[in-house]
Scaffold this motif. Structure first.
Motif, PDB file in Angstrom:
ATOM      1  N   ASN A   5       0.897  -1.270   0.177  1.00  0.00           N
ATOM      2  CA  ASN A   5      -0.284   0.143  -0.033  1.00  0.00           C
ATOM      3  C   ASN A   5       0.577   1.090   0.044  1.00  0.00           C
ATOM      4  OD1 ASN A   5      -2.413  -1.461  -0.131  1.00  0.00           O
ATOM      5  ND2 ASN A   5      -2.628  -1.154   2.139  1.00  0.00           N
ATOM      6  N   GLU A   6       2.164   1.047   0.789  1.00  0.00           N
ATOM      7  CA  GLU A   6       2.983   2.374   0.892  1.00  0.00           C
ATOM      8  C   GLU A   6       3.437   2.452  -0.745  1.00  0.00           C
ATOM      9  OE1 GLU A   6       3.773   5.045   2.611  1.00  0.00           O
ATOM     10  OE2 GLU A   6       2.019   4.534   3.805  1.00  0.00           O
ATOM     11  N   LYS A   8       2.230   1.751  -3.595  1.00  0.00           N
ATOM     12  CA  LYS A   8       1.165   2.219  -4.491  1.00  0.00           C
ATOM     13  C   LYS A   8       0.865   3.608  -4.160  1.00  0.00           C
ATOM     14  CE  LYS A   8      -0.815  -1.976  -4.877  1.00  0.00           C
ATOM     15  NZ  LYS A   8      -1.608  -3.190  -4.419  1.00  0.00           N
ATOM     16  N   ALA A   9       0.909   4.116  -2.853  1.00  0.00           N
ATOM     17  CA  ALA A   9       0.804   5.411  -2.469  1.00  0.00           C
ATOM     18  C   ALA A   9       1.794   6.215  -2.911  1.00  0.00           C
ATOM     19  CB  ALA A   9       0.749   5.774  -0.973  1.00  0.00           C
ATOM     20  N   GLN A  10       3.011   5.814  -2.786  1.00  0.00           N
ATOM     21  CA  GLN A  10       4.121   6.683  -3.303  1.00  0.00           C
ATOM     22  C   GLN A  10       4.136   6.749  -4.747  1.00  0.00           C
ATOM     23  OE1 GLN A  10       5.981   8.574  -1.444  1.00  0.00           O
ATOM     24  NE2 GLN A  10       7.501   9.309  -3.203  1.00  0.00           N
ATOM     25  N   ARG A  12       1.371   7.151  -6.617  1.00  0.00           N
ATOM     26  CA  ARG A  12       0.523   8.206  -6.840  1.00  0.00           C
ATOM     27  C   ARG A  12       1.046   9.442  -6.493  1.00  0.00           C
ATOM     28  NH1 ARG A  12      -2.941   4.191  -4.635  1.00  0.00           N
ATOM     29  NH2 ARG A  12      -2.926   5.058  -2.514  1.00  0.00           N
ATOM     30  N   ARG A  13       1.957   9.599  -5.407  1.00  0.00           N
ATOM     31  CA  ARG A  13       2.560  10.951  -5.017  1.00  0.00           C
ATOM     32  C   ARG A  13       3.436  11.298  -5.867  1.00  0.00           C
ATOM     33  NH1 ARG A  13       3.629   7.853  -0.053  1.00  0.00           N
ATOM     34  NH2 ARG A  13       1.979   8.263   1.265  1.00  0.00           N
TER      35      ARG A  13
END
Length: 77
Positions: A5-6, A8-10, A12-13
């Motif tokens: 999840n991290e 994937k979040a990064q 997006r960032r």
């Protein structure tokens, strides 16, 4: 354990799709997807983790937390 999840979040960032990240790494998108989502990350090499970290502009601390923290903790027992 990889914190997918991290990752994937990064992604997006920094504005990268999984397709773009796989191209940067020189691997097939489906292969990257399996490696990121594998619960224990056994199929992800250290070299690949470092390449992902570079592509996602992760700090060394974030890289360790996302890819290696649980494995390092397990070796301390």
């Amino acid at each position: 354990m990889i914190l997918s999840n991290e990752i994937k979040a990064q992604m997006r960032r920094v504005g990268l799709t999984q397709e773009q990240l796989s191209a940067k790494l020189g691997i097939n998108q489906a292969t990257l997807n399996r490696k990121i989502n594998e619960p224990d990350g056994k199929n992800l090499s250290v070299k690949e983790a470092l390449a992902i970290g570079n592509a996602l502009r992760l700090t060394p601390e974030s890289l360790t937390a996302i890819f290696f923290a649980q494995e390092l903790a397990d070796t301390q027992d």
